[in-house]
Design a protein around this motif. Structure first.
Motif, PDB file in Angstrom:
ATOM      1  N   THR A  30      30.928 -28.782  42.692  1.00 18.19           N
ATOM      2  CA  THR A  30      31.265 -29.063  44.028  1.00 18.19           C
ATOM      3  C   THR A  30      30.232 -28.749  44.881  1.00 18.19           C
ATOM      4  OG1 THR A  30      32.195 -26.626  44.083  1.00 18.19           O
ATOM      5  CG2 THR A  30      33.745 -28.587  43.272  1.00 18.19           C
ATOM      6  N   ARG A  31      29.836 -27.653  44.947  1.00 18.21           N
ATOM      7  CA  ARG A  31      28.922 -27.142  46.149  1.00 18.21           C
ATOM      8  C   ARG A  31      27.494 -28.133  46.562  1.00 18.21           C
ATOM      9  NH1 ARG A  31      28.308 -21.070  45.905  1.00 18.21           N
ATOM     10  NH2 ARG A  31      27.186 -21.638  43.864  1.00 18.21           N
ATOM     11  N   SER A  32      26.949 -28.624  45.628  1.00 15.12           N
ATOM     12  CA  SER A  32      25.762 -29.461  45.967  1.00 15.12           C
ATOM     13  C   SER A  32      25.785 -30.553  46.430  1.00 15.12           C
ATOM     14  CB  SER A  32      25.015 -29.341  44.693  1.00 15.12           C
ATOM     15  OG  SER A  32      24.121 -28.006  44.462  1.00 15.12           O
ATOM     16  N   ILE A  33      27.018 -31.135  46.270  1.00 14.78           N
ATOM     17  CA  ILE A  33      27.322 -32.651  46.885  1.00 14.78           C
ATOM     18  C   ILE A  33      27.469 -32.314  48.247  1.00 14.78           C
ATOM     19  CG2 ILE A  33      28.818 -34.638  46.729  1.00 14.78           C
ATOM     20  CD1 ILE A  33      27.059 -34.003  44.228  1.00 14.78           C
ATOM     21  N   HIS A  34      28.157 -31.285  48.745  1.00 13.12           N
ATOM     22  CA  HIS A  34      28.290 -30.935  50.151  1.00 13.12           C
ATOM     23  C   HIS A  34      26.955 -30.873  50.676  1.00 13.12           C
ATOM     24  CE1 HIS A  34      30.327 -29.564  53.963  1.00 13.12           C
ATOM     25  NE2 HIS A  34      29.779 -28.462  53.603  1.00 13.12           N
TER      26      HIS A  34
END
Length: 541
Positions: free
Chosen positions: A167-171
């Motif tokens: 999740t985190r790195s796409i944001h």
């Protein structure tokens, strides 16, 4: 000068990227120096470095793909880290010159266990005029091998890096990419988009669920939603072959694939070598037992054991009460995505789909040396449940609460092939139905999220291996929805000859749950001879 390959394993270029997008005249203008882009502010992360430099790259032209063009771009690499994770994440942004920029930003997804593919997807995006970004999530760009990051030195799951990947790195990429774009062109992008297929589709769904304000439009194709269920179920064909001690050849599997198409082709009222009415398809593989097929110039007889293996694969894993847990390979799809095998010392041996086997070895068994050939029928339901129990909270792509996306102005568009051999379309349909149940029905969901199912199309529409019409420029369709308010009823699709590339037929792929039904007259190979209807009707032409 950099040149890069045009395809990558099971995550094809043409299906992920758009072409011939509606033009935004951005005009010329000045830019900041590529070497002096300031560090963006990324909440929850620390920027370690920003390196920008001008370069020349060769990228594939839109038609034909092998005709390369040379572009001048600004390449910006942003390295960042997250507290307590001990990671180093790379986000790369490619920016065309001001006169080539179409005013849009496009973030690109990955495939398998790769969070992004960098040059492979950045090149075609900048060739179309986008500023574009990719990220490695602090793991690797290898879609198959997780050995360098899945487990920590104590043999435990590295949850920090798994969160990056999930999740985190796409944001983070959205924040970095838009900030760098604004710094370079001295103004923000007019519109921003996410574009991905397979794991990239899952990443897009995560954006829709968790970060609905990052983009104006999200293209999430063949999304690997319900990640823990999907990857456990994809091991099912291997368990079937191992348990039955029967390993059909690729030629024999192809005979079953063609027989399945022949059995269900006419259910839509048109004979065209494609299963469109897959819901009413009731193919019985056992009927092929005893039939002869040509394999390698020799006649071979399909055995009852081989037919039973194919039947078990299509049946999928079930509970002890015989309730199906997950769909695996749809009728008409290629079997070689998940039902491969190899020879070891002359004897057949399983050859698992590497994304599935990596998931089981590293994340479920926490043992890189685990022997997958020891798995039994009873183990798959257990692994499926274990994956949900341990990892659903961190992978999150099965979260059907899209209420925040509903309130935003972001549009979500998904297409999925009905002959996808790696990610069964029923998972995407299940997700869509659950969203409808939560948010009050299909018409309300259609206001911001539309699904299109492409008959006869395989995983992400890989070139040269589709019986059906592959969606053409879905990103352009999404852009018209976002920028001009044209909510899509159809996506144009084109089927081509595998050898010559010539167009064999066209279809308009209808908005779910509608289907393309033949009107009863006109050229059966022409899209205009079909209409979007609630069902295929009872008349066969």
């Amino acid at each position: 000068m950099l040149t890069f390959p045009l395809s990558l394993c099971m995550f094809p270029l043409a299906a992920v990227l758009g072409s011939a997008a509606p033009s935004i005249q951005n005009g010329g203008g000045t830019t900041s120096s590529c070497a002096s882009i300031p560090a963006p502010h990324v909440p929850g992360a620390k920027v370690l470095s920003v390196k920008g430099y001008d370069r020349m790259v060769q990228v594939p032209g839109s038609a034909p793909l092998h005709s390369n063009i040379t572009l001048s771009i600004c390449n910006v690499d942003v390295a960042l880290t997250h507290k307590g994770v001990n990671d180093k994440v790379l986000v790369t942004v490619w920016l065309p010159t001001p006169e080539k920029w179409n005013g849009r930003f496009q973030a690109t997804g990955g495939g398998g266990f790769g969070a992004g593919f960098f040059d492979l997807y950045l090149g075609p995006a900048v060739a179309e005029g986008y500023s574009s970004a990719s990220t490695d999530a602090g793991v690797t760009v290898d879609p198959w091998d997780v050995s360098k990051w899945a487990l920590d030195k104590d043999g435990k799951v590295n949850y920090g890096l798994l969160e990056n990947f999930s999740t985190r790195s796409i944001h983070d990429m959205a924040i970095v990419g838009k900030a760098v774009t604004k710094s370079y062109y001295k103004k923000p992008a007019n519109y921003s988009y996410f574009n991905g297929c397979s794991n990239g589709g899952r990443q897009g769904m995560v954006e829709a669920q968790k970060y609905p304000d990052d983009f104006d439009g999200i293209l999430a194709n063949a999304p690997a939603v319900y990640w823990p269920q999907l990857l456990a179920a994809d091991e099912w064909p291997q368990v079937v072959m191992q348990s039955e001690k029967t390993f059909p050849s690729e030629c024999v599997f192809e005979a079953f694939r063609k027989a399945g198409i022949a059995a269900c082709d006419k259910l839509d009222g048109v004979e065209g070598g494609v299963i469109s009415n897959i819901d009413d398809c009731d193919f019985n593989p056992l009927a092929l037992a005893g039939k002869k097929v040509e394999c390698g110039g020799k006649s071979t007889t399909i055995t009852l054991a081989e037919a039973w293996v194919v039947k078990k694969i299509h049946d999928g894993p079930k509970t002890t009460s015989k309730r199906k847990l997950w769909d695996v390979v749809p009728v008409g799809a290629f079997y070689n995505g998940t039902a491969n095998h190899t020879l070891v010392n002359g004897a057949p041996h399983i050859a698992p789909f590497l994304v599935s086997s990596s998931w089981i070895k590293y994340f479920l068994k926490k043992d890189p040396n685990f022997d997958l050939s020891t798995l039994t029928y009873a183990d798959i339901p257990k692994l499926l449940k274990q994956g949900v129990d341990e990892f659903e909270g961190i992978t999150q792509s099965g979260n059907t609460d899209l209420s925040a996306l509903q309130k935003s102005k972001t549009k979500l568009l998904t297409w999925h092939g009905l002959a996808d051999q790696l990610i069964h379309h029923q998972g995407t349909i299940k997700y869509r139905k659950e969203v409808e149940r939560r948010l009050g029905g299909g018409s309300k969901v259609d206001e911001f999220y539309r699904l299109f199912l492409a008959p006869g199309v395989n995983h992400c529409g890989a070139l040269g291996t589709n019986d059906g019409a592959v969606p053409v420029n879905p990103l352009g369709v999404l852009e018209k929805w976002v920028e001009q308010g044209e909510a899509p009823e159809t996506i144009p699709g084109v089927a081509t000859d595998e050898n010559t590339g010539a167009v064999t037929f066209t279809r308009n792929i209808c908005r779910y749950p509608l289907v393309a039904r033949y009107k009863g007259n006109g050229d059966k190979n022409a899209a205009e001879s079909y209409e979007c209807a609630p069902d295929f009707g009872s008349h066969h032409y």
